[in-house]
Scaffold this motif. Structure first.
Motif, PDB file in Angstrom:
ATOM      1  N   ALA A 151     106.976 -18.919 -29.357  1.00  0.00           N
ATOM      2  CA  ALA A 151     107.312 -17.561 -28.947  1.00  0.00           C
ATOM      3  C   ALA A 151     106.139 -16.664 -29.321  1.00  0.00           C
ATOM      4  N   SER A 152     105.217 -16.504 -28.371  1.00  0.00           N
ATOM      5  CA  SER A 152     104.091 -15.605 -28.586  1.00  0.00           C
ATOM      6  C   SER A 152     104.498 -14.210 -28.117  1.00  0.00           C
ATOM      7  N   THR A 153     103.559 -13.340 -27.917  1.00  0.00           N
ATOM      8  CA  THR A 153     103.888 -11.933 -27.731  1.00  0.00           C
ATOM      9  C   THR A 153     102.895 -11.233 -26.822  1.00  0.00           C
ATOM     10  N   SER A 154     103.349 -10.177 -26.193  1.00  0.00           N
ATOM     11  CA  SER A 154     102.445  -9.336 -25.413  1.00  0.00           C
ATOM     12  C   SER A 154     101.423  -8.648 -26.306  1.00  0.00           C
ATOM     13  N   GLU A 155     101.660  -8.633 -27.620  1.00  0.00           N
ATOM     14  CA  GLU A 155     100.703  -8.020 -28.535  1.00  0.00           C
ATOM     15  C   GLU A 155      99.366  -8.758 -28.545  1.00  0.00           C
ATOM     16  N   VAL A 156      99.327  -9.988 -28.019  1.00  0.00           N
ATOM     17  CA  VAL A 156      98.032 -10.679 -27.917  1.00  0.00           C
ATOM     18  C   VAL A 156      97.103  -9.941 -26.956  1.00  0.00           C
ATOM     19  N   TYR A 157      97.648  -9.070 -26.103  1.00  0.00           N
ATOM     20  CA  TYR A 157      96.820  -8.277 -25.189  1.00  0.00           C
ATOM     21  C   TYR A 157      96.306  -7.004 -25.850  1.00  0.00           C
ATOM     22  N   GLY A 158      96.837  -6.664 -27.034  1.00  0.00           N
ATOM     23  CA  GLY A 158      96.392  -5.472 -27.744  1.00  0.00           C
ATOM     24  C   GLY A 158      96.692  -4.207 -26.966  1.00  0.00           C
ATOM     25  N   ASP A 159      95.764  -3.254 -27.001  1.00  0.00           N
ATOM     26  CA  ASP A 159      95.858  -2.022 -26.205  1.00  0.00           C
ATOM     27  C   ASP A 159      95.119  -2.307 -24.910  1.00  0.00           C
ATOM     28  N   PRO A 160      95.827  -2.770 -23.877  1.00  0.00           N
ATOM     29  CA  PRO A 160      95.163  -3.411 -22.730  1.00  0.00           C
ATOM     30  C   PRO A 160      94.345  -2.452 -21.876  1.00  0.00           C
ATOM     31  N   GLN A 161      93.242  -2.984 -21.357  1.00  0.00           N
ATOM     32  CA  GLN A 161      92.396  -2.259 -20.405  1.00  0.00           C
ATOM     33  C   GLN A 161      92.610  -2.769 -18.985  1.00  0.00           C
ATOM     34  N   VAL A 162      93.531  -3.732 -18.842  1.00  0.00           N
ATOM     35  CA  VAL A 162      93.935  -4.272 -17.535  1.00  0.00           C
ATOM     36  C   VAL A 162      95.433  -4.045 -17.403  1.00  0.00           C
ATOM     37  N   HIS A 163      95.872  -3.564 -16.243  1.00  0.00           N
ATOM     38  CA  HIS A 163      97.284  -3.205 -16.076  1.00  0.00           C
ATOM     39  C   HIS A 163      97.759  -3.527 -14.664  1.00  0.00           C
ATOM     40  N   PRO A 164      98.893  -4.248 -14.502  1.00  0.00           N
ATOM     41  CA  PRO A 164      99.669  -4.936 -15.546  1.00  0.00           C
ATOM     42  C   PRO A 164      98.875  -6.100 -16.133  1.00  0.00           C
ATOM     43  N   GLN A 165      99.426  -6.734 -17.168  1.00  0.00           N
ATOM     44  CA  GLN A 165      98.675  -7.760 -17.884  1.00  0.00           C
ATOM     45  C   GLN A 165      99.013  -9.159 -17.361  1.00  0.00           C
ATOM     46  N   PRO A 166      98.050  -9.844 -16.734  1.00  0.00           N
ATOM     47  CA  PRO A 166      98.255 -11.243 -16.356  1.00  0.00           C
ATOM     48  C   PRO A 166      97.896 -12.167 -17.513  1.00  0.00           C
ATOM     49  N   GLU A 167      98.351 -13.405 -17.431  1.00  0.00           N
ATOM     50  CA  GLU A 167      98.068 -14.366 -18.502  1.00  0.00           C
ATOM     51  C   GLU A 167      96.570 -14.626 -18.660  1.00  0.00           C
ATOM     52  N   SER A 168      95.789 -14.403 -17.608  1.00  0.00           N
ATOM     53  CA  SER A 168      94.344 -14.658 -17.656  1.00  0.00           C
ATOM     54  C   SER A 168      93.582 -13.599 -18.445  1.00  0.00           C
ATOM     55  N   TYR A 169      94.232 -12.459 -18.730  1.00  0.00           N
ATOM     56  CA  TYR A 169      93.567 -11.376 -19.458  1.00  0.00           C
ATOM     57  C   TYR A 169      93.463 -11.733 -20.940  1.00  0.00           C
ATOM     58  N   CYS A 170      92.247 -11.660 -21.493  1.00  0.00           N
ATOM     59  CA  CYS A 170      92.026 -12.091 -22.880  1.00  0.00           C
ATOM     60  C   CYS A 170      92.343 -11.015 -23.912  1.00  0.00           C
ATOM     61  N   GLY A 171      92.616  -9.796 -23.480  1.00  0.00           N
ATOM     62  CA  GLY A 171      93.102  -8.790 -24.402  1.00  0.00           C
ATOM     63  C   GLY A 171      92.031  -7.874 -24.964  1.00  0.00           C
ATOM     64  N   HIS A 172      92.511  -6.832 -25.647  1.00  0.00           N
ATOM     65  CA  HIS A 172      91.657  -5.805 -26.255  1.00  0.00           C
ATOM     66  C   HIS A 172      92.288  -5.490 -27.607  1.00  0.00           C
ATOM     67  N   VAL A 173      91.948  -6.323 -28.610  1.00  0.00           N
ATOM     68  CA  VAL A 173      92.667  -6.325 -29.882  1.00  0.00           C
ATOM     69  C   VAL A 173      91.728  -5.951 -31.025  1.00  0.00           C
ATOM     70  N   ASN A 174      92.209  -5.100 -31.903  1.00  0.00           N
ATOM     71  CA  ASN A 174      91.488  -4.763 -33.130  1.00  0.00           C
ATOM     72  C   ASN A 174      91.793  -5.825 -34.187  1.00  0.00           C
ATOM     73  N   PRO A 175      90.792  -6.586 -34.642  1.00  0.00           N
ATOM     74  CA  PRO A 175      91.078  -7.670 -35.592  1.00  0.00           C
ATOM     75  C   PRO A 175      91.250  -7.216 -37.032  1.00  0.00           C
ATOM     76  N   ILE A 176      91.033  -5.922 -37.330  1.00  0.00           N
ATOM     77  CA  ILE A 176      91.097  -5.476 -38.731  1.00  0.00           C
ATOM     78  C   ILE A 176      92.038  -4.288 -38.936  1.00  0.00           C
ATOM     79  N   GLY A 177      92.850  -3.960 -37.943  1.00  0.00           N
ATOM     80  CA  GLY A 177      93.747  -2.823 -38.057  1.00  0.00           C
ATOM     81  C   GLY A 177      95.074  -3.181 -38.712  1.00  0.00           C
ATOM     82  N   PRO A 178      95.951  -2.192 -38.879  1.00  0.00           N
ATOM     83  CA  PRO A 178      97.232  -2.437 -39.554  1.00  0.00           C
ATOM     84  C   PRO A 178      98.194  -3.316 -38.760  1.00  0.00           C
TER      85      PRO A 178
END
Length: 323
Positions: free
Chosen positions: A118-145
């Motif tokens: 059970a993964s999550t849409s959070e793997v896309y972070g704050d997305p720059q692609v909309h809507p989010q397809p599975e091929s989108y690698c995401g826009h994630v902050n690796p050091i945030g809260p």
């Protein structure tokens, strides 16, 4: 003699919001269900009505420690999923996603079980692609809260696919978008439960930001149907597969809808937007539709009615006030 159609199925996080609904569904489908939970966010009340079922077993365990049992399938749902809970102990959250995945994948490898993440849409972070397809690698902050959850889930996906490539393990990976329904934790900080509880109590509805950010809300029964279809799909469909409702609403629209449906006199108040909070979120479910024949069936108004009724019952019994 064992019924070959009756599978032994392990659900980690099985006493949680989504996990408890999955337990019910798999029991109804005729399987033996082992519900595993450490009860950090899960609740025995969610599965107490199942305890007398001879095909249901409850196991208190933390998946950051190895587990040795015999099963045919594993649904790995264990992990705090709301910011209030996963930020309470962020190191443990990462351990649950990463060490937990390693332990469950190790179990699946030993017993040759098919395993679902059970993964999550959070793997896309704050997305720059909309809507989010599975091929989108995401826009994630690796050091945030939020990173303990976002990056923990991303690493878990990595582990699943490496076990698949290296050990030929049968894996299924679903990316879950905002899900709601009965048995949500009344104090989990998620937007649907927050708004419904605040409205029922007549308290101000707290909106973070200006309310223009969007979310897509999937009713829990629809999500569980997607889980079952993906788990039982052909082995070459590994995922990841987006599971969510593509109907998109602003947070302000949701708040106004909840106020209207509850008949509340709550006013809307606005607070600063938390760091890394996504501005928009909507799944591209084309793969789920094509490969699984799946799409959500329950509209937001219908799902909210059931969710409001659940929380209204908790309020009537005095349970909400205890949080």
């Amino acid at each position: 003699m064992k019924n070959p159609l009756r599978k032994q199925i392990l659900i980690t996080g099985g006493a949680g919001f989504i996990g408890s609904h999955l337990c019910e569904r798999l029991l109804a489908d005729g399987h033996d269900v082992i519900c595993l939970d450490n009860f950090f966010t899960g609740a025995k009340d969610n599965i107490v009505h199942l305890l007398d079922n001879p095909h249901f077993e409850l196991l208190r365990h933390d998946i950051t420690f190895p587990l040795y049992i015999e099963v045919d399938q594993i649904f790995n749902l264990a992990c705090p999923a709301s910011p209030i809970h996963y930020q309470f102990d962020p190191v443990q959250t990462t351990k649950t996603s990463v060490h937990g995945a390693i332990n469950m994948l190790g179990l699946a490898k030993r017993v040759k079980a098919r395993i679902f993440q059970a993964s999550t849409s959070e793997v896309y972070g704050d997305p720059q692609v909309h809507p989010q397809p599975e091929s989108y690698c995401g826009h994630v902050n690796p050091i945030g809260p939020r990173s303990c959850y976002d990056e923990g889930k991303r690493c878990a996906e990595t582990l699943f696919f490496d076990y698949h490539r290296q050990h030929q393990l049968e894996i299924k990976v679903a990316r879950i978008f905002n899900t709601y329904g009965p048995r949500m934790h009344p104090n989990d900080g998620r937007v649907v439960s927050n708004f419904v509880v605040q409205a029922l109590l007549g308290k101000p509805i707290t909106i973070y930001g200006d309310g223009s950010q969007t979310r897509s809300f999937c009713y829990v029964d629809d999500l569980v149907e997607g889980f079952v279809r993906l788990m039982n799909s052909p082995a070459d469909l590994t995922g990841p597969v987006n599971l969510g409702n593509p109907g998109e609403f602003t947070i302000r629209e949701l708040a106004e809808k909840v106020v209207a449906m509850t008949g509340s006199k709550s006013e809307l108040i606005f607070q600063p937007l938390p760091m890394d909070d996504p501005k928009q979120r909507r799944p591209d479910i084309g793969l789920a539709q094509q490969a699984l024949g799946w799409k959500p069936q329950i509209a937001l108004d219908e799902g909210l009615q059931k969710t409001i009724a659940y929380f209204a019952d908790l309020l009537e019994r005095g349970i909400i006030r205890s949080f």
